[in-house]
Design a protein around this motif. Structure first.
Motif, PDB file in Angstrom:
ATOM      1  N   UNK A  57       0.835  -1.204   0.000  1.00 49.33           N
ATOM      2  CA  UNK A  57       0.000   0.000   0.000  1.00 49.33           C
ATOM      3  C   UNK A  57       0.869   1.252   0.000  1.00 49.33           C
ATOM      4  N   UNK A  58       0.339   2.332  -0.584  1.00 52.02           N
ATOM      5  CA  UNK A  58       1.033   3.609  -0.511  1.00 52.02           C
ATOM      6  C   UNK A  58       0.700   4.285   0.818  1.00 52.02           C
ATOM      7  N   UNK A  59       1.177   5.505   1.006  1.00 51.03           N
ATOM      8  CA  UNK A  59       0.987   6.168   2.301  1.00 51.03           C
ATOM      9  C   UNK A  59      -0.474   6.463   2.616  1.00 51.03           C
ATOM     10  N   UNK A  60      -1.333   6.503   1.590  1.00 50.08           N
ATOM     11  CA  UNK A  60      -2.760   6.731   1.791  1.00 50.08           C
ATOM     12  C   UNK A  60      -3.527   5.434   2.001  1.00 50.08           C
ATOM     13  N   UNK A  61      -2.792   4.319   2.064  1.00 51.32           N
ATOM     14  CA  UNK A  61      -3.354   2.981   2.258  1.00 51.32           C
ATOM     15  C   UNK A  61      -4.083   2.462   1.023  1.00 51.32           C
ATOM     16  N   UNK A  62      -3.788   3.042  -0.145  1.00 49.90           N
ATOM     17  CA  UNK A  62      -4.330   2.508  -1.398  1.00 49.90           C
ATOM     18  C   UNK A  62      -3.421   1.380  -1.862  1.00 49.90           C
ATOM     19  N   UNK A  63      -4.015   0.299  -2.320  1.00 52.86           N
ATOM     20  CA  UNK A  63      -3.234  -0.842  -2.788  1.00 52.86           C
ATOM     21  C   UNK A  63      -2.534  -0.492  -4.094  1.00 52.86           C
TER      22      UNK A  63
END
Length: 135
Positions: A57-63
């Motif tokens: 995941x990125x820092x925004x919690x998007x996969x």
């Protein structure tokens, strides 16, 4: 492809969760990865996560990708972007060797030149950080 690791990656918190340092080829710290999969930049700001199920995941919690148990690395659309073999060889989706993660944590490009260090980091995590998803 979205970027995952500002790592040439990833890894030392002095908190309860231990982390490993990711260094460039010149030994400067580029990031950290904690044992819980939190990826931090050199300033200890969270830039991504690798979950226990292999989701990246990125820092925004998007996969933004996945690490499968067989070493296959996929992007968020589940398309294969590469492979990490048990011996640390890193291949792209065409099965061409693009680098190596040695057992001592040294990361090398396909010409065997050292591009970084990730001592104590799982080889799949180091490969993802250095070769596939750069944040």
């Amino acid at each position: 492809m979205k970027k995952l690791l500002i790592l040439s990656v990833v890894l030392v918190s002095i908190s309860l969760t231990k982390a490993q340092t990711i260094e460039s080829g010149s030994r400067s710290t580029t990031g950290y990865i904690k044992s819980d999969g939190t990826i931090e930049n050199s300033s200890h700001s969270s830039v991504g996560y690798i979950k226990s199920d292999g989701t990246i995941e990125d820092k925004s919690r998007s996969t933004i990708g996945y690490i499968k148990s067989d070493g296959t690395i996929e992007n968020k659309s589940r398309s294969t972007v590469g492979y990490v073999k048990s011996d640390g060889t890193v291949e792209n989706s065409s099965r061409s060797t693009i680098g190596y993660v040695k057992s001592d944590g040294t990361v090398e490009n396909s010409s065997r030149s050292t591009i970084g260090y990730a001592k104590g980091v799982k080889k799949e995590w180091a490969a993802v950080a250095f070769f596939f998803f750069k944040f």
